[in-house]
Design a protein around this motif. Sequence first.
Motif, short mmCIF file in Angstrom:
data_model
loop_
_atom_site.label_atom_id
_atom_site.label_comp_id
_atom_site.label_asym_id
_atom_site.label_seq_id
_atom_site.Cartn_x
_atom_site.Cartn_y
_atom_site.Cartn_z
N SER A 51 0.83 -1.20 0.00
CA SER A 51 0.00 0.00 0.00
C SER A 51 0.86 1.26 0.00
O SER A 51 0.55 2.24 -0.69
CB SER A 51 -0.93 0.00 1.22
OG SER A 51 -1.95 -0.97 1.09
N GLY A 83 -10.66 4.19 3.40
CA GLY A 83 -9.32 3.70 3.72
C GLY A 83 -9.32 2.73 4.89
O GLY A 83 -8.62 1.71 4.86
N ALA A 87 -8.25 -1.20 4.70
CA ALA A 87 -7.27 -1.82 5.60
C ALA A 87 -7.90 -2.97 6.38
O ALA A 87 -7.29 -4.03 6.56
CB ALA A 87 -6.72 -0.77 6.56
N THR A 182 -16.59 -0.82 1.06
CA THR A 182 -15.69 0.13 0.40
C THR A 182 -16.25 0.58 -0.94
O THR A 182 -16.26 1.78 -1.26
CB THR A 182 -14.30 -0.52 0.18
OG1 THR A 182 -13.78 -0.95 1.43
CG2 THR A 182 -13.34 0.48 -0.43
N GLN A 203 -7.40 5.35 0.08
CA GLN A 203 -7.39 3.98 0.57
C GLN A 203 -5.97 3.45 0.78
O GLN A 203 -5.69 2.78 1.78
CB GLN A 203 -8.17 3.09 -0.40
CG GLN A 203 -9.64 3.45 -0.45
CD GLN A 203 -10.40 2.62 -1.45
OE1 GLN A 203 -10.53 1.43 -1.28
NE2 GLN A 203 -10.91 3.25 -2.49
N SER A 207 -4.55 2.76 4.51
CA SER A 207 -4.25 1.35 4.77
C SER A 207 -2.77 1.14 5.02
O SER A 207 -2.39 0.26 5.83
CB SER A 207 -4.72 0.48 3.60
OG SER A 207 -4.01 0.77 2.42
N LEU A 211 -1.85 -0.75 8.37
CA LEU A 211 -1.23 -2.08 8.25
C LEU A 211 0.20 -2.09 8.77
O LEU A 211 0.62 -3.05 9.44
CB LEU A 211 -1.28 -2.54 6.79
CG LEU A 211 -2.68 -2.83 6.24
CD1 LEU A 211 -2.62 -3.03 4.72
CD2 LEU A 211 -3.28 -4.05 6.91
#
Length: 308
Positions: A51, A83, A87, A182, A203, A207, A211
């Motif tokens: 990402s 976003g 994630a 989403t 996003q 993410s 993450l």
Amino acid sequence: MSTTALPARRAPDSFAVLLMVGLCAIWGFQQVAIKSTNAALPPIFQAGLRSAIAALLVWGWARSRGTPLFRDDGTLAAGLLAGMLFAGEFVCIFLGLTLTSASRMAVFLYTAPCFTALGLHWFAEGERMRRVQWLGIFLAFAGMTLAFADGFLHGAPARGTTLAAVAGDALGVLAGIAWAATTVVVRATRLAHSSASKTLFYQLAVSAVVLLALALGLGQVHVDALTPLAIASLAYQAVVVAFVSYLVWFWLLTRYVASRLSVFSFLTPLFGVSFGVLLLGDSFSLRFLMAAVLVLTGIALVNAPGKR
């Protein structure tokens, strides 16, 4: 989330269909790429890096085209929500795979087009489904389930681990819901009026932060054996999947009916199996061919023109 007046989208034409088939092939091959990178990078760390790299590429692409990413256009709340859902989908997938089999995860994850059609039917104008289209979604999902029936049954956990398996299956459903949500957020909020670059940047950026922070918290920020194959696989995930294919996907959402596009995603796990047969020596049965026919029939029904 309330119903929002949106620009009229049209049904997918032959160009959109070809793009969607290509996207599903790209997403299906991603399974092979992830497996090739797992030995070098922990899964959540891998997803966060993907990402982050793709977010930088989208930023560079938008800047080269003069597309503003940081202008206040009222999309911040929807973008942050999209976003977080993006994630959350990957968190559910990676955690779920530690509790249940890949085949079971595929079945539950690909409930997403069903949830997408339902959410768009409620929240987005121009996305209402006819009975024959609901039948098409049912057939496509049934075909996808049939394709993974052997692995689903044989992947059933031993006695004593039932609760863990149920938790893994539930995470698969949650991942499908997050994926669908989403798409609904992108289609039914101010993001529908935004550029594909900005929608994707929200996003990827959110993410990446979530993450990578999660990977750090779980102690998964490390590199084991970084081989040329692992580097190429990560590059494929970041550049081809997260940057190019997702950018095309969100561009399609600005022009075509989202519920009719999302049903094509049932092809993704079938492509994944096909690439496994071609590249990894996996086998497939007559049941898989029957499943492919069901999926294609369902997609045809969803995209069949209505009566005038």
